[in-house]
Design an enzyme around this catalytic site. Structure first.
Site, short mmCIF file in Angstrom:
data_model
loop_
_atom_site.label_atom_id
_atom_site.label_comp_id
_atom_site.label_asym_id
_atom_site.label_seq_id
_atom_site.Cartn_x
_atom_site.Cartn_y
_atom_site.Cartn_z
N GLY A 69 43.59 52.86 30.87
CA GLY A 69 42.54 51.97 31.35
C GLY A 69 41.19 52.65 31.39
O GLY A 69 41.10 53.85 31.70
N SER A 70 40.14 51.90 31.06
CA SER A 70 38.80 52.51 30.96
C SER A 70 37.70 51.59 31.46
O SER A 70 36.57 51.65 30.96
CB SER A 70 38.52 52.90 29.50
OG SER A 70 38.61 51.74 28.67
N GLY A 71 38.03 50.73 32.43
CA GLY A 71 36.98 49.97 33.10
C GLY A 71 36.20 50.89 34.01
O GLY A 71 36.31 52.12 33.92
N ASN A 72 35.40 50.34 34.92
CA ASN A 72 34.60 51.25 35.76
C ASN A 72 35.48 52.07 36.70
O ASN A 72 35.24 53.26 36.90
CB ASN A 72 33.50 50.49 36.50
CG ASN A 72 34.01 49.56 37.58
OD1 ASN A 72 35.17 49.16 37.61
ND2 ASN A 72 33.13 49.21 38.48
N PHE A 157 46.94 42.23 32.88
CA PHE A 157 47.29 42.78 31.57
C PHE A 157 48.50 43.71 31.62
O PHE A 157 48.96 44.20 30.58
CB PHE A 157 46.09 43.53 30.97
CG PHE A 157 44.88 42.67 30.78
CD1 PHE A 157 44.97 41.44 30.17
CD2 PHE A 157 43.64 43.10 31.22
CE1 PHE A 157 43.84 40.63 29.99
CE2 PHE A 157 42.50 42.31 31.05
CZ PHE A 157 42.60 41.07 30.43
N LYS A 180 45.56 46.60 41.55
CA LYS A 180 45.56 45.80 42.78
C LYS A 180 46.10 44.41 42.48
O LYS A 180 45.52 43.68 41.69
CB LYS A 180 44.13 45.69 43.35
CG LYS A 180 43.41 47.02 43.54
CD LYS A 180 44.07 47.88 44.58
CE LYS A 180 43.22 49.09 44.94
NZ LYS A 180 43.03 50.04 43.84
N LYS A 273 43.35 42.61 50.26
CA LYS A 273 41.96 42.75 50.72
C LYS A 273 41.00 42.04 49.78
O LYS A 273 39.93 41.59 50.20
CB LYS A 273 41.60 44.23 50.87
CG LYS A 273 41.88 45.09 49.63
CD LYS A 273 40.64 45.43 48.84
CE LYS A 273 40.98 46.26 47.62
NZ LYS A 273 39.88 47.06 47.12
N ARG A 338 33.02 43.47 43.53
CA ARG A 338 33.08 42.32 42.63
C ARG A 338 33.46 41.02 43.32
O ARG A 338 32.90 39.96 43.04
CB ARG A 338 34.09 42.60 41.51
CG ARG A 338 33.81 43.79 40.66
CD ARG A 338 34.90 43.92 39.61
NE ARG A 338 35.04 45.30 39.18
CZ ARG A 338 36.07 45.73 38.46
NH1 ARG A 338 37.02 44.88 38.12
NH2 ARG A 338 36.14 46.99 38.08
N GLN A 367 39.57 40.70 41.07
CA GLN A 367 41.03 40.62 41.20
C GLN A 367 41.50 39.63 42.25
O GLN A 367 42.60 39.09 42.17
CB GLN A 367 41.59 42.01 41.48
CG GLN A 367 41.45 42.98 40.33
CD GLN A 367 42.23 42.55 39.10
OE1 GLN A 367 43.45 42.52 39.10
NE2 GLN A 367 41.52 42.18 38.04
#
EC number: 1.1.1.8
Length: 422
Positions: A69-72, A157, A180, A273, A338, A367
Site C-alpha cells: 500500500g502506498s496511500g498517505n 480492496f 481500518k 471511530k 478525511r 473509511q
C-alpha cells in the site's frame, strides 16, 4: 545477568552475530536488546536515555519487510519502517519494498517518481522518503522472500489483494494490518487481521492509534499501538517475530509504540471511530459547535465498547481507555482527518458522500463511509440495529438521505428521559 558494553567515544564496540565489529556511534533514543549469556532467550528491551547500540541477536538471516500500500498512511508507515530497517541491519534487511498501485502522473509513472525523487508526489507530497524504500508495481515480486508484511490499503480492496497473494506467501511469514474496517460475509463480521490470517494462513496483528498521517510523516511526536498474538508455531527468540521485534520495527523517536496482545480491541476501535467521526463532521458542518461534537463522541465511545463486548468478547475494555488506539484515536479522528472533512462538506453543500470524496480526497476514501454500511448490514442480520443508534443514524444520513438535523433525535436514549410529574 546483563552484559554491559563498553562505551568508547565515537566508536562503540560490540559482538554482532558472533563477529567482533566496530560501528559508528548510533543516535540517541534507540532501543538495546541484550542476550543474557546464561539464558537462551532474549531479554526485554532496555530504554537508554543516552546513546546506545540497538542490538538484537538473531539466529537466522535478518527479516525482510514489505509494505503493501502506498496511500498517505501507507507511505508514512513505509517511511517509518524503512528508517528502522536501515538503523537496525542486524535485525532487518535494509531494503523495504512498497507495493504501489501504479499511476501515470503527468507522463511519469508514480513508482518511477518515488524511486528517483524519493517522494510520493500524489499521496504524500513534500515528504522525503528513505532511499532504501523501493516502490514496486508488481505485488507478487514485492512480497517475494518477505518475512514481515505490513498491509496498508483501503480495506475494500483487501479481498482482491488477498486473492492475488494466496499461494505466494510462506506459512512462516508474519503480518501487521494497518487497515481500518471489517469484513462482513458468510462467516459474519470479521476483523481484517483475522481475515488475513484465515485466507493466507499467516499470523496477523494490527497497528492503530491517534495517528494523522501528515503529522507522523512530518515527524511530529505521536503514539500508536501494535497488537500481536504470539502464534502456536512461534520459533523462539532470535528466530521469529515477537513483540520486541515489532517494537524495533515501528518505534521511532517521534512515533512511540506500545505493543500489546489485544488485536480485537484495537481493531474494533480503529474501525468504528471513523463512523463516529462522520457524526462529528455532520454537526461541525451544521455549525452546532463543540458541545454537539462532544455528545457525538460520548455516545460513539459507548457504542464502540458495546460492539466490542457484544461481538468480540475477547477484546478488553481497558484497551479503549488506556491505549492510543482507543479514546485517543477517537479524539484525534473526530478533530480532523478525511471522515470529518467529507461529512462537513456533505453538511455544507448537500452533496453525497461519494461526490464529497471525489472533490476532497484526491482519489482516496473516507473509511467511515464504507464501515457504517458494513456495520449496518451486520446489525441488520443480528436484528440489533436499535442497540447502536449513532451507528445507524450515520448510515441513514449517508445512504438513505435522512436529514442531518434529525441526528439528535435519532440517537436520543428515550429510556433515560424523566418527565417531571410522571
Amino acid at each position: 545477568m546483563f552484559v554491559r558494553l563498553a562505551r568508547i567515544p565515537r566508536i562503540t564496540r560490540h559482538y554482532r552475530l558472533g563477529l567482533f565489529s566496530t560501528q559508528p556511534k548510533p543516535k540517541p533514543n534507540e532501543y538495546l536488546y541484550y542476550r543474557n549469556k546464561h539464558k537462551s532467550k532474549m531479554e526485554a528491551p532496555i530504554k537508554r536515555s543516552s546513546s546506545a547500540v540497538s542490538l538484537v541477536e538473531l539466529e537466522r538471516e535478518p527479516f525482510k519487510v514489505t509494505v503493501i500500500g502506498s496511500g498517505n498512511w501507507g507511505t508514512t508507515i513505509a517511511k517509518v519502517v524503512a528508517e528502522n530497517t536501515k538503523a537496525n541491519p542486524q535485525v532487518f534487511q535494509e531494503r523495504v519494498d512498497m507495493w504501489v498501485f501504479d499511476e501515470n502522473i503527468d507522463g511519469t509513472m508514480l513508482t518511477e517518481i518515488i524511486n528517483t525523487k524519493h517522494q510520493n508526489v500524489k499521496y504524500l507530497p513534500n515528504i522525503d522518503l528513505p532511499e532504501n524504500l523501493v516502490a514496486n508495481p508488481d505485488l507478487l515480486k514485492s512480497v517475494e522472500g518477505a518475512d514481515i508484511l505490513v498491509f496498508n490499503i483501503p480495506h475494500q480492496f483487501l479481498p482482491k489483494i488477498v486473492d492475488q497473494l494466496r499461494g505466494h506467501v510462506e506459512p512462516h511469514v508474519r503480518a501487521i494490518s494497518c487497515l481500518k474496517g471489517f469484513e462482513v460475509g458468510k462467516k459474519g463480521v470479521q476483523l481484517l487481521s483475522t481475515y488475513i490470517t484465515e485466507e493466507l494462513g499467516i499470523e496477523c496483528g494490527a497497528l492503530s492509534g491517534a495517528n494523522l498521517a501528515p503529522e507522523v510523516a512530518k515527524e511530529h511526536w505521536s503514539e500508536t499501538t501494535v497488537a500481536y498474538h504470539i502464534p502456536k508455531d512461534y520459533q523462539g527468540d532470535g528466530m521469529d517475530v515477537d513483540h520486541k521485534v515489532l517494537k524495533l520495527l515501528f518505534h521511532r523517536p517521534y512515533f512511540h509504540v506500545s505493543v500489546i496482545d489485544d488485536v480485537a480491541g484495537i481493531s474494533i476501535a480503529g474501525a468504528l471511530k471513523n463512523v463516529v467521526a462522520l457524526g462529528c463532521g455532520f454537526v461541525e458542518g451544521l455549525g452546532w459547535g463543540n458541545n454537539a461534537a462532544a455528545a457525538i463522541q460520548r455516545v460513539g465511545l459507548g457504542e464502540i465498547i458495546k460492539f466490542g463486548q457484544m461481538f468480540f468478547p475477547e477484546s478488553r475494555v481497558e484497551t479503549y481507555y488506556q491505549e492510543s488506539a482507543g479514546v485517543a484515536d477517537l479524539i484525534t479522528t473526530c478533530s480532523g482527518g478525511r471522515n470529518v472533512r467529507v461529512a462537513t462538506h456533505m453538511a455544507k453543500t448537500g452533496k453525497s458522500a461519494e461526490d464529497s470524496e471525489k472533490e476532497l480526497l484526491n482519489g482516496q476514501s473516507a473509511q467511515g463511509v464504507i464501515t457504517c454500511k458494513e456495520v449496518h448490514e451486520w446489525l441488520s442480520t443480528c436484528e440489533m440495529i436499535e442497540e447502536f443508534p449513532l451507528f445507524e443514524a450515520v448510515y441513514k444520513i449517508v445512504y438513505e438521505d435522512v436529514p442531518m438535523h434529525k441526528l439528535p433525535e435519532m440517537i436520543e436514549e428515550l429510556d433515560d428521559i424523566v418527565v417531571a410529574g410522571q
